[in-house]
Write a protein that holds these residues in place. Structure first.
Motif, mmCIF file in Angstrom:
data_model
loop_
_atom_site.group_PDB
_atom_site.id
_atom_site.type_symbol
_atom_site.label_atom_id
_atom_site.label_comp_id
_atom_site.label_asym_id
_atom_site.label_seq_id
_atom_site.Cartn_x
_atom_site.Cartn_y
_atom_site.Cartn_z
ATOM 1 N N LYS A 158 0.478 -4.387 -37.333
ATOM 2 C CA LYS A 158 0.199 -4.367 -38.772
ATOM 3 C C LYS A 158 0.026 -2.938 -39.293
ATOM 4 O O LYS A 158 0.494 -2.605 -40.385
ATOM 5 C CB LYS A 158 -1.059 -5.188 -39.066
ATOM 6 C CG LYS A 158 -1.505 -5.174 -40.521
ATOM 7 C CD LYS A 158 -2.752 -6.034 -40.722
ATOM 8 C CE LYS A 158 -3.260 -5.956 -42.152
ATOM 9 N NZ LYS A 158 -4.444 -6.836 -42.367
ATOM 10 N N PHE A 199 6.978 -10.226 -39.153
ATOM 11 C CA PHE A 199 6.991 -9.788 -40.548
ATOM 12 C C PHE A 199 8.248 -8.955 -40.731
ATOM 13 O O PHE A 199 8.434 -7.950 -40.052
ATOM 14 C CB PHE A 199 5.756 -8.950 -40.865
ATOM 15 C CG PHE A 199 5.668 -8.497 -42.301
ATOM 16 C CD1 PHE A 199 4.960 -9.239 -43.233
ATOM 17 C CD2 PHE A 199 6.287 -7.333 -42.721
ATOM 18 C CE1 PHE A 199 4.877 -8.831 -44.555
ATOM 19 C CE2 PHE A 199 6.221 -6.915 -44.038
ATOM 20 C CZ PHE A 199 5.512 -7.668 -44.952
ATOM 21 N N ILE A 241 3.333 -1.450 -40.005
ATOM 22 C CA ILE A 241 3.922 -2.021 -41.220
ATOM 23 C C ILE A 241 3.377 -1.278 -42.438
ATOM 24 O O ILE A 241 4.132 -0.826 -43.313
ATOM 25 C CB ILE A 241 3.610 -3.531 -41.324
ATOM 26 C CG1 ILE A 241 4.270 -4.293 -40.181
ATOM 27 C CG2 ILE A 241 4.077 -4.084 -42.681
ATOM 28 C CD1 ILE A 241 3.841 -5.751 -40.085
ATOM 29 N N LEU A 242 2.057 -1.125 -42.478
ATOM 30 C CA LEU A 242 1.435 -0.438 -43.616
ATOM 31 C C LEU A 242 1.833 1.036 -43.656
ATOM 32 O O LEU A 242 2.059 1.595 -44.739
ATOM 33 C CB LEU A 242 -0.085 -0.577 -43.532
ATOM 34 C CG LEU A 242 -0.636 -1.972 -43.853
ATOM 35 C CD1 LEU A 242 -2.126 -2.045 -43.533
ATOM 36 C CD2 LEU A 242 -0.387 -2.326 -45.321
ATOM 37 N N SER A 275 11.072 -7.398 -43.709
ATOM 38 C CA SER A 275 11.702 -7.194 -45.015
ATOM 39 C C SER A 275 13.090 -6.586 -44.815
ATOM 40 O O SER A 275 13.551 -5.760 -45.588
ATOM 41 C CB SER A 275 10.843 -6.279 -45.898
ATOM 42 O OG SER A 275 10.665 -5.007 -45.272
ATOM 43 N N ALA A 321 -1.210 -14.385 -50.325
ATOM 44 C CA ALA A 321 -1.837 -14.160 -49.015
ATOM 45 C C ALA A 321 -2.912 -15.209 -48.746
ATOM 46 O O ALA A 321 -2.998 -15.762 -47.635
ATOM 47 C CB ALA A 321 -2.425 -12.760 -48.952
ATOM 48 N N LEU A 371 -3.277 -10.496 -45.682
ATOM 49 C CA LEU A 371 -2.848 -11.551 -44.773
ATOM 50 C C LEU A 371 -3.644 -11.502 -43.467
ATOM 51 O O LEU A 371 -3.957 -10.435 -42.953
ATOM 52 C CB LEU A 371 -1.356 -11.404 -44.457
ATOM 53 C CG LEU A 371 -0.376 -11.923 -45.499
ATOM 54 C CD1 LEU A 371 1.048 -11.519 -45.126
ATOM 55 C CD2 LEU A 371 -0.468 -13.440 -45.653
ATOM 56 N N VAL A 399 0.174 -7.418 -47.307
ATOM 57 C CA VAL A 399 -0.089 -7.163 -45.881
ATOM 58 C C VAL A 399 -1.584 -6.965 -45.648
ATOM 59 O O VAL A 399 -2.148 -7.484 -44.671
ATOM 60 C CB VAL A 399 0.714 -5.943 -45.393
ATOM 61 C CG1 VAL A 399 0.305 -5.545 -43.981
ATOM 62 C CG2 VAL A 399 2.212 -6.233 -45.446
ATOM 63 N N GLU A 400 -2.232 -6.244 -46.515
ATOM 64 C CA GLU A 400 -3.666 -5.982 -46.357
ATOM 65 C C GLU A 400 -4.489 -7.264 -46.395
ATOM 66 O O GLU A 400 -5.552 -7.349 -45.773
ATOM 67 C CB GLU A 400 -4.143 -5.025 -47.450
ATOM 68 C CG GLU A 400 -3.635 -3.598 -47.281
ATOM 69 C CD GLU A 400 -4.007 -2.702 -48.447
ATOM 70 O OE1 GLU A 400 -3.981 -1.466 -48.276
ATOM 71 O OE2 GLU A 400 -4.308 -3.224 -49.546
ATOM 72 N N GLN A 457 3.698 -5.383 -51.864
ATOM 73 C CA GLN A 457 3.876 -5.734 -50.454
ATOM 74 C C GLN A 457 2.727 -5.170 -49.619
ATOM 75 O O GLN A 457 2.256 -5.824 -48.680
ATOM 76 C CB GLN A 457 5.222 -5.201 -49.961
ATOM 77 C CG GLN A 457 5.735 -5.882 -48.718
ATOM 78 C CD GLN A 457 7.185 -5.534 -48.439
ATOM 79 O OE1 GLN A 457 7.959 -5.274 -49.349
ATOM 80 N NE2 GLN A 457 7.546 -5.534 -47.186
ATOM 81 N N ILE A 458 2.268 -3.983 -49.938
ATOM 82 C CA ILE A 458 1.139 -3.381 -49.237
ATOM 83 C C ILE A 458 -0.109 -4.253 -49.409
ATOM 84 O O ILE A 458 -0.828 -4.542 -48.444
ATOM 85 C CB ILE A 458 0.877 -1.948 -49.742
ATOM 86 C CG1 ILE A 458 2.008 -1.011 -49.287
ATOM 87 C CG2 ILE A 458 -0.475 -1.430 -49.243
ATOM 88 C CD1 ILE A 458 1.980 0.364 -49.952
ATOM 89 N N TRP A 474 3.058 -8.929 -36.012
ATOM 90 C CA TRP A 474 1.827 -8.662 -36.758
ATOM 91 C C TRP A 474 0.830 -7.818 -35.976
ATOM 92 O O TRP A 474 -0.041 -7.166 -36.563
ATOM 93 C CB TRP A 474 1.185 -9.983 -37.185
ATOM 94 C CG TRP A 474 0.171 -9.800 -38.272
ATOM 95 C CD1 TRP A 474 -1.178 -9.948 -38.191
ATOM 96 C CD2 TRP A 474 0.447 -9.395 -39.619
ATOM 97 N NE1 TRP A 474 -1.766 -9.684 -39.395
ATOM 98 C CE2 TRP A 474 -0.792 -9.340 -40.297
ATOM 99 C CE3 TRP A 474 1.613 -9.096 -40.321
ATOM 100 C CZ2 TRP A 474 -0.892 -8.986 -41.645
ATOM 101 C CZ3 TRP A 474 1.524 -8.751 -41.658
ATOM 102 C CH2 TRP A 474 0.285 -8.691 -42.304
#
Length: 292
Positions: A264, A246, A267-268, A248, A186, A238, A235-236, A231-232, A261
């Motif tokens: 976000k 983003f 995503i989380l 996957s 990140a 970035l 993300v936190e 991955q978490i 994004w």
């Protein structure tokens, strides 16, 4: 059209015309990869490239995007890429974006000024297998660059104004190293944020050097639960523009999360939901591949 050996392209380029300018991969030594083991690297003859461009002009003269094959066409010299870009502009004058797989290894022989000239021809949105910016893992997988060379390549892209898509390998640092891997990666991407981030779950492929490392006990695979946690953390940490994609969504991943994004938090939420609700049997398993 001329296509030799294995042909791979990113999911986003499913509808993009593919133009072969190289065969195989010039490096072909990454510890995790078996994609081009049966196809020696070579450069496509110019007469093939011209013939293919003439063919494309007959059935898709107005395309605005073209994807160059194969593993790392950007290894070609500036002069060669400039010549190919000129031909593309001649035969397909509406093309605005010329893209391909690339690596920071390919940028060693390019100056910022050369990259700017290629950008002016349409070269942009390179798909770069960043994989990891945790130096211990980076050296283990043998990408052909160390972390300083990675940073030099990223700075070249930034100075040239050339965008890129970052392909990452979750779990590539092995069991117990997800947090340090995610934070280092990140931090690196935040230097010059990519247009898209594609996290991929590391698969240990039979016949790869990573497979041999695992057999010797030099590499221990992270569990799928560890990879979701990694991955978490990624993300936190970035810091990306709101319109960055983003995703996957590739089949190698257990959890499919695709958002811009600006979402976000969603995503989380999806990643944490998967971590909280998947069975322990699944979370404790690995992405091991034994097929021959």
């Amino acid at each position: 059209m001329h296509y030799t050996g294995e042909v791979y392209r990113p999911p986003l380029e499913a509808r993009t015309v593919l133009l072969e300018v190289t065969r195989g991969c010039s490096h072909n030594e990454c510890a995790f990869c078996v994609m081009y083991k049966r196809t020696p690297f070579s450069i496509a003859p110019m007469e093939n490239i011209i013939s293919d461009l003439e063919e494309v002009r007959t059935y898709a003269p107005n395309i605005d995007r073209i994807y160059l094959l194969n593993g790392d066409p950007f290894v070609l010299s500036f002069d060669k890429l400039y010549e190919i870009g000129g031909l593309i502009n001649h035969y397909l004058p509406n093309v605005k974006t010329i893209t391909s797989y690339a690596s920071f290894y390919n940028l060693k022989n390019k100056s910022v000024d050369e990259l700017k000239k290629l950008k002016a021809l349409g070269y942009d949105e390179l798909y770069i297998g960043v994989e990891t910016a945790y130096e211990k893992a980076l050296l283990n997988i043998n990408k052909g660059c160390n972390l300083n060379e990675y940073k030099e390549g990223l700075e070249k892209l930034k100075s040239a104004g050339m965008s890129y898509h970052a392909i990452l390998m979750m779990g590539v640092a092995g069991a117990g190293n997800g947090e340090v891997n995610a934070k280092a990666t990140a931090e690196f991407l935040n230097i010059y944020p990519p247009k898209s981030v594609f996290p991929m779950t590391t698969s240990v492929q039979y016949g790869s050097k990573l497979y041999e490392m695992r057999q010797r006990g030099d590499f221990v695979e992270a569990s799928l639960g560890e990879i979701i946690k990694e991955q978490i953390i990624l993300v936190e940490n970035l810091d990306l523009p709101e319109d960055t994609l983003f995703s996957s969504g590739h089949m190698v991943n257990l959890v499919n999360v695709t958002h811009r994004w600006k979402h976000k938090d969603q995503i989380l939420d999806k990643l944490n939901y998967a971590l909280d609700n998947l069975s322990q049997d699944i979370l404790n398993s690995t992405n091991e591949r034994e097929a021959r």
